[in-house]
Write an enzyme that holds these catalytic residues in place. Structure first.
Site, mmCIF file in Angstrom:
data_model
loop_
_atom_site.group_PDB
_atom_site.id
_atom_site.type_symbol
_atom_site.label_atom_id
_atom_site.label_comp_id
_atom_site.label_asym_id
_atom_site.label_seq_id
_atom_site.Cartn_x
_atom_site.Cartn_y
_atom_site.Cartn_z
ATOM 1 N N SER A 24 0.824 -1.208 0.000
ATOM 2 C CA SER A 24 0.000 0.000 0.000
ATOM 3 C C SER A 24 0.859 1.259 0.000
ATOM 4 N N GLU A 164 2.658 0.578 11.815
ATOM 5 C CA GLU A 164 3.171 1.927 11.525
ATOM 6 C C GLU A 164 2.689 3.004 12.502
ATOM 7 N N TYR A 166 -0.444 3.583 13.473
ATOM 8 C CA TYR A 166 -1.792 4.091 13.234
ATOM 9 C C TYR A 166 -2.766 3.597 14.320
ATOM 10 N N ARG A 214 -2.133 -6.245 8.715
ATOM 11 C CA ARG A 214 -0.751 -5.746 8.709
ATOM 12 C C ARG A 214 -0.306 -5.564 10.152
ATOM 13 N N HIS A 252 5.640 5.680 12.425
ATOM 14 C CA HIS A 252 6.070 6.860 11.675
ATOM 15 C C HIS A 252 6.859 7.830 12.550
ATOM 16 N N GLN A 344 12.174 11.035 -2.877
ATOM 17 C CA GLN A 344 12.060 12.431 -3.309
ATOM 18 C C GLN A 344 10.764 12.755 -4.051
ATOM 19 N N GLN A 416 26.617 13.457 -12.707
ATOM 20 C CA GLN A 416 26.872 13.571 -11.263
ATOM 21 C C GLN A 416 26.445 12.348 -10.460
HETATM 22 P P1 FAD Z 1 24.803 16.176 -14.875
HETATM 23 O O1 FAD Z 1 24.532 15.028 -14.039
HETATM 24 O O2 FAD Z 1 25.716 17.217 -14.358
HETATM 25 O O3 FAD Z 1 25.348 15.639 -16.269
HETATM 26 C C1 FAD Z 1 25.863 16.479 -17.271
HETATM 27 C C2 FAD Z 1 26.735 15.660 -18.208
HETATM 28 O O4 FAD Z 1 27.065 16.457 -19.333
HETATM 29 C C3 FAD Z 1 28.064 15.221 -17.604
HETATM 30 O O5 FAD Z 1 28.188 13.825 -17.697
HETATM 31 C C4 FAD Z 1 29.113 15.940 -18.456
HETATM 32 O O6 FAD Z 1 30.278 15.153 -18.636
HETATM 33 C C5 FAD Z 1 28.374 16.135 -19.730
HETATM 34 N N1 FAD Z 1 28.852 17.259 -20.565
HETATM 35 C C6 FAD Z 1 28.941 18.562 -20.224
HETATM 36 N N2 FAD Z 1 29.380 19.278 -21.288
HETATM 37 C C7 FAD Z 1 29.570 18.401 -22.307
HETATM 38 C C8 FAD Z 1 29.975 18.518 -23.646
HETATM 39 N N3 FAD Z 1 30.276 19.694 -24.188
HETATM 40 N N4 FAD Z 1 30.070 17.415 -24.401
HETATM 41 C C9 FAD Z 1 29.762 16.190 -23.879
HETATM 42 N N5 FAD Z 1 29.350 16.026 -22.622
HETATM 43 C C10 FAD Z 1 29.252 17.114 -21.850
HETATM 44 N N6 FAD Z 1 20.142 14.592 -6.827
HETATM 45 C C11 FAD Z 1 19.074 14.052 -6.284
HETATM 46 O O7 FAD Z 1 17.983 14.230 -6.812
HETATM 47 N N7 FAD Z 1 19.131 13.287 -5.155
HETATM 48 C C12 FAD Z 1 20.286 13.049 -4.542
HETATM 49 O O8 FAD Z 1 20.311 12.365 -3.518
HETATM 50 C C13 FAD Z 1 21.467 13.598 -5.084
HETATM 51 N N8 FAD Z 1 22.642 13.386 -4.491
HETATM 52 C C14 FAD Z 1 23.757 13.925 -5.052
HETATM 53 C C15 FAD Z 1 24.970 13.690 -4.436
HETATM 54 C C16 FAD Z 1 26.131 14.204 -4.984
HETATM 55 C C17 FAD Z 1 27.425 13.953 -4.292
HETATM 56 C C18 FAD Z 1 26.061 14.968 -6.183
HETATM 57 C C19 FAD Z 1 27.314 15.516 -6.793
HETATM 58 C C20 FAD Z 1 24.853 15.214 -6.787
HETATM 59 C C21 FAD Z 1 23.688 14.712 -6.219
HETATM 60 N N9 FAD Z 1 22.451 14.940 -6.783
HETATM 61 C C22 FAD Z 1 21.342 14.380 -6.246
HETATM 62 C C23 FAD Z 1 22.274 15.874 -7.899
HETATM 63 C C24 FAD Z 1 22.041 15.175 -9.229
HETATM 64 O O9 FAD Z 1 23.078 14.259 -9.445
HETATM 65 C C25 FAD Z 1 21.956 16.223 -10.320
HETATM 66 O O10 FAD Z 1 20.865 17.070 -10.067
HETATM 67 C C26 FAD Z 1 21.793 15.591 -11.671
HETATM 68 O O11 FAD Z 1 22.889 14.753 -11.946
HETATM 69 C C27 FAD Z 1 21.714 16.647 -12.763
HETATM 70 O O12 FAD Z 1 21.540 15.996 -13.972
HETATM 71 P P2 FAD Z 1 21.964 16.634 -15.363
HETATM 72 O O13 FAD Z 1 21.747 15.556 -16.353
HETATM 73 O O14 FAD Z 1 21.271 17.921 -15.568
HETATM 74 O O15 FAD Z 1 23.501 16.988 -15.253
HETATM 75 P P1 NAP Z 2 22.675 23.680 -2.799
HETATM 76 O O1 NAP Z 2 21.718 22.764 -2.175
HETATM 77 O O2 NAP Z 2 22.192 24.858 -3.546
HETATM 78 O O3 NAP Z 2 23.668 24.120 -1.650
HETATM 79 C C1 NAP Z 2 24.711 25.003 -1.824
HETATM 80 C C2 NAP Z 2 25.276 25.431 -0.472
HETATM 81 O O4 NAP Z 2 26.276 26.377 -0.653
HETATM 82 C C3 NAP Z 2 24.266 26.030 0.444
HETATM 83 O O5 NAP Z 2 24.555 25.578 1.770
HETATM 84 C C4 NAP Z 2 24.505 27.531 0.360
HETATM 85 O O6 NAP Z 2 24.008 27.967 1.578
HETATM 86 C C5 NAP Z 2 25.991 27.601 0.027
HETATM 87 N N1 NAP Z 2 26.336 28.674 -0.882
HETATM 88 C C6 NAP Z 2 25.672 29.085 -1.993
HETATM 89 N N2 NAP Z 2 26.348 30.096 -2.610
HETATM 90 C C7 NAP Z 2 27.449 30.331 -1.874
HETATM 91 C C8 NAP Z 2 28.516 31.265 -1.986
HETATM 92 N N3 NAP Z 2 28.583 32.148 -2.984
HETATM 93 N N4 NAP Z 2 29.470 31.235 -1.048
HETATM 94 C C9 NAP Z 2 29.418 30.361 -0.045
HETATM 95 N N5 NAP Z 2 28.417 29.452 0.120
HETATM 96 C C10 NAP Z 2 27.444 29.448 -0.793
HETATM 97 O O7 NAP Z 2 23.581 22.899 -3.819
HETATM 98 P P2 NAP Z 2 24.417 21.568 -3.702
HETATM 99 O O8 NAP Z 2 24.712 21.172 -2.326
HETATM 100 O O9 NAP Z 2 25.552 21.820 -4.622
HETATM 101 O O10 NAP Z 2 23.484 20.480 -4.328
HETATM 102 C C11 NAP Z 2 23.098 20.545 -5.702
HETATM 103 C C12 NAP Z 2 21.758 19.930 -5.877
HETATM 104 O O11 NAP Z 2 21.875 18.531 -5.785
HETATM 105 C C13 NAP Z 2 20.829 20.392 -4.795
HETATM 106 O O12 NAP Z 2 19.982 21.417 -5.261
HETATM 107 C C14 NAP Z 2 20.098 19.157 -4.384
HETATM 108 O O13 NAP Z 2 18.743 19.220 -4.780
HETATM 109 C C15 NAP Z 2 20.773 18.024 -5.094
HETATM 110 N N6 NAP Z 2 21.175 17.087 -4.060
HETATM 111 C C16 NAP Z 2 20.215 16.466 -3.371
HETATM 112 C C17 NAP Z 2 20.554 15.596 -2.383
HETATM 113 C C18 NAP Z 2 19.487 14.860 -1.628
HETATM 114 O O14 NAP Z 2 19.820 14.089 -0.740
HETATM 115 N N7 NAP Z 2 18.236 15.004 -1.923
HETATM 116 C C19 NAP Z 2 21.868 15.373 -2.083
HETATM 117 C C20 NAP Z 2 22.836 16.027 -2.794
HETATM 118 C C21 NAP Z 2 22.473 16.909 -3.771
HETATM 119 P P3 NAP Z 2 24.478 29.187 2.491
HETATM 120 O O15 NAP Z 2 24.273 30.352 1.599
HETATM 121 O O16 NAP Z 2 23.615 29.191 3.677
HETATM 122 O O17 NAP Z 2 25.877 28.915 2.885
HETATM 123 FE FE1 SF4 Z 3 11.735 4.909 -5.237
HETATM 124 FE FE2 SF4 Z 3 12.700 7.422 -5.232
HETATM 125 FE FE3 SF4 Z 3 10.930 6.594 -7.059
HETATM 126 FE FE4 SF4 Z 3 10.143 6.965 -4.536
HETATM 127 S S1 SF4 Z 3 10.896 8.533 -5.927
HETATM 128 S S2 SF4 Z 3 9.645 5.259 -5.858
HETATM 129 S S3 SF4 Z 3 11.934 6.229 -3.467
HETATM 130 S S4 SF4 Z 3 13.025 5.869 -6.799
#
Ligand code: FAD
Ligand code: NAP
Ligand code: SF4
Length: 689
Positions: A24, A164, A166, A214, A252, A344, A416
């Protein structure tokens, strides 16, 4: 390969075609009658995908049981008639469906909520009204009426939600039941409600109706049920007429994660095994269902083969992939789009009062509106960037029959996500890349890795359009002195694996800053194993005990000591990781506490320079608007996690060359970008081209 999973299950009066129960989930489609056609389409797709038995999201038996105002309710014949659209659609696909009866008790986010005692829950602002004996009888009757109406509506059965935390669970636990009448005090009294409901539902609905109860195996709260109580209840509800025992893990309000991605796969099936063995020893053969973090067929198969359970319940995996069972049955396991347990787009949406969907499958709950149809005219597209956005676009375009060339400068697909999957507890992210990799190959997408696309070559390629999914670059925070060699970016740490010292300051506490803090504090860069891959270590870390030895199954957490000293900084005041999801942010904050990560908020970054001690780097901070107070952090390494900016250097030159260009994902907008938005944009754009 999946003989146990695909084996039919004889329930006596009916046979389920396999051992897979779709658990569910509240998707939001249950609320409001106008959504029933969409709910029907949602379930029909899953029934077509081969699931043995579907359980709907919770429907309240009455107003007192609402999860929120006007939550989905089944209490009238008119409503039952409307539900025929849902049951008919599932049966037409050869599926089975049971309706979950959910009374939320004190968890109700609404003013009419009721409970055994007037004790407000920590997750709702509303204090419940304490029920009198007549009030309790009214709730029992409402359950019975709901079950009878479910039968009228064509459902194959009901699931009575007793876990859970409830309503029914609130009667069971002394934590929430302070009554002194026949419904409180001794355990026999506290479980009276559960048994009475099951007995009377069975009586009213007849013998040939699936009745799932459940049961909470481990409450994970103080004063939760003991193991002998769980067994006593299981025996009693089976005696009262339950056909199947589904299992629930944790209330929960528990402060131990139970379904997040950092929870090991199948982390709780040892408890299902314990229950099943105890019942079997007494000659009770009622099927027992295992649940929580079962997301791939081999995980499910192993549970069944070991004898941990008779059925497996998968819920979110059916948001991620409606065809899970058929793909497993047809030897297409690698084509399964795996639930990465991120919450998410599903649970986080529920808590924000939004319709659920799925990060890896934006079609979930949007089946009637986001339709991937064959293209009327097939065209040639270039997709630049094989991160989540580009992958989703390339696959969807190819599914529609277009010719697609996908370019990435990196040596492998994923963008990424290749950094994300290195974080302890985010190993599942690799599954998304495995899925996309298989889809690209199966659909014949031409993949150019290690190829940085440039505007002249793209313009000369004769593509009908170019989709730019080039993602982001780390934001430059412009801190004076940041060019110091001991200052790294998160890309240096996670992708280039540059060495990091024993004391670290992390600048920026967004999603990535928090992830990097967990990665470094856990010593993942030195190969320290992730507790997400070791169920025993994970249980130690979070303090999960055997309910046989500790009531409610909680013990003192014993996390592994931190691998290094980490300070996590942010400019804004307030809690760290505030931008993380509602259902996971608290887990990350607890993980940081476990690793003694020092949290500093409200900091201004003044300058970076050499530290006084040899080999260190110093970060000068000030606080407050007048910047008078300050301190200096001396560490071995500073890691910048200060957000991201769009990379779209190809946009203007391609536009100037007259090539039609579309921007998606990080390339379109970096602010608050996550993979949910990236995949959604890629899929939706490709569905329209
Ligand atoms: P990207 O993933 O940045 O991909 C862009 C691609 O374009 C790269 O592979 C790059 O090599 C390629 N590229 C760029 N320019 C060129 C070019 N000229 N020619 C060929 N290739 C090129 N998001 C979540 O939703 N949940 C999470 O828990 C989460 N955790 C994260 C943890 C970490 C440590 C990091 C770093 C990111 C996390 N994110 C998470 C963020 C998520 O990964 C990004 O939002 C997502 O990858 C963005 O997707 P994108 O396709 O726009 O870009
Ligand atoms: P972010 O969430 O936008 O965080 C950036 C951090 O840097 C913030 O703490 C911000 O807060 C600080 N910052 C921004 N500009 C700055 C500046 N000029 N100087 C100093 N500090 C600055 O971005 P991110 O951590 O790079 O993550 C990228 C995206 O990936 C996020 O938007 C998120 O949605 C996704 N992501 C999600 C997860 C998840 O678990 N769901 C995990 C990883 C990434 P302050 O201004 O308060 O310092
Ligand atoms: Fe699974 Fe995330 Fe999709 Fe929810 S959003 S069903 S947790 S992959």
């Amino acid at each position: 390969m999946f003989d146990h999973l695909l084996a039919p299950l004889d329930l006596g009066f009916t046979t389920l075609k396999n051992r897979v129960l779709m658990g569910s989930m509240h998707t939001g489609l249950e609320d409001g009658r106008r959504n029933l056609p969409r709910l029907a389409a949602f379930f029909a797709e899953r029934a077509r995908g081969g699931v043995g038995l579907i359980v709907t999201g919770g429907f309240a038996p009455n107003i007192e049981g609402w999860a929120k105002p006007f939550a989905g309710t089944l209490s009238t014949s008119a409503a039952a008639r409307r539900h025929r659209e849902v049951t008919g659609a599932v049966h037409a696909e050869g599926g089975r469906i049971a309706l979950q009866i959910l009374h939320t008790g004190r968890y109700g986010y609404q003013p009419f909520c009721v409970a055994p005692s007037r004790l407000k829950s920590p997750i709702s602002p509303f204090a419940p009204r304490e029920l009198g004996a007549r009030g309790i009888e009214r709730q029992v009757r409402a359950f019975v009426r709901c079950a009878v109406l479910a039968r009228e509506a064509g459902y194959d059965g009901v699931e009575i939600m007793g876990s859970e935390g409830y309503f029914i669970n609130q009667f069971l636990a002394a934590h929430t039941n302070h009554r002194t009448d026949a419904w409180g005090g001794s355990y026999a009294n506290r479980m009276r409600l559960a048994v009475e409901i099951v007995r009377r539902v069975r009586e009213a609905a007849g013998p040939d109706f699936i009745l799932i109860y459940r049961i909470s195996l481990i409450d994970l709260i103080p004063e939760g049920s003991s193991w002998p109580e769980v067994l006593q209840l299981a025996r009693a509800v089976v005696g009262a007429g339950a056909t199947v025992l589904n299992t629930g893990i944790g209330w929960h309000e528990a402060r131990i994660p139970t379904i997040a991605t950092s929870v090991p796969r199948a982390a709780f099936t040892w408890l299902t095994r314990k229950l099943r063995d105890a019942l079997r020893a007494e000659g009770i053969a009622t099927p027992v269902v295992a649940s929580n973090r079962i997301n791939m067929p081999e995980v499910a198969e192993a549970i069944l083969a070991r004898g941990d359970a008779d059925l497996v319940s998968l819920a979110r995996p059916f948001l991620a992939d409606a065809e899970f069972v058929n793909k497993a049955a047809q030897g297409r396991r690698d084509e399964i789009n795996t639930c990465i347990a991120c919450n998410q787009a599903c649970l986080d949406h529920t808590f924000a009062n939004r319709l659920s969907s799925c990060l890896v499958n934006p079609r979930a709950c949007h089946e009637t509106e986001l339709v991937i149809r064959p293209a009327a005219t097939t065209r040639r597209y270039a997709v630049v960037g094989a991160g989540p956005a580009g992958l989703a676009a390339a696959v969807t375009l190819a599914e529609r029959g277009h010719a697609v060339e996908l370019f990435d400068a990196a040596t492998r697909i994923g963008g990424q996500f290749n950094m994300a999957k290195a974080i302890p507890g985010k190993e599942e992210f690799e599954e998304t890349l495995r899925y996309f990799g298989h889809r690209l190959a199966a659909l014949g997408v031409t993949l150019h890795l290690s190829t940085r696309a440039d505007a002249p070559r793209l313009a000369a390629g004769g593509f009908d359009a170019v989709i730019l999914a080039t993602g982001v670059v780390p934001r430059d925070p412009r801190i004076p002195g940041q060019e110091h060699p001991q200052v790294l970016s998160y890309v240096d740490v996670l992708q280039h694996r540059k060495p990091v010292g024993r004391r670290v300051a992390i600048v920026g506490a967004g999603g990535i800053g928090v992830d990097v803090a967990e990665y470094l504090a856990a010593g993942a860069d030195h190969g320290h194993p992730s507790p997400a891959l070791d169920a025993e270590a994970w249980r130690r870390e979070w303090g999960v005990a055997d309910p046989e030895t500790a009531r409610g199954g909680i013990a003192r957490p014993r996390p592994a000591p931190p691998a290094r000293a980490v300070v996590l900084l942010q400019r804004r005041s307030g809690k760290h990781g505030a931008t993380l999801g509602k259902t996971t942010g608290w887990i990350h904050r607890a993980a940081l506490r476990m690793k003694a990560v020092e949290l500093i908020a409200g900091a201004n970054y003044e300058r970076i320079g050499a530290g006084r001690a040899s080999g260190t780097v110093a970060l000068a901070l000030s606080f407050g608007p007048d910047r008078r107070d300050g301190t200096v952090l001396e560490v071995d390494t500073i890691v910048l996690c200060t957000g991201q900016e769009s990379l779209r250097d190809l946009h203007a030159p391609l536009g100037a060359a007259g090539v039609p260009v579309h921007l998606i994902g990080g390339a379109r907008a970096a602010g608050e970008l996550d993979a949910k938005r990236a995949i959604d944009q890629g899929t939706r754009l490709a569905a329209t081209l």
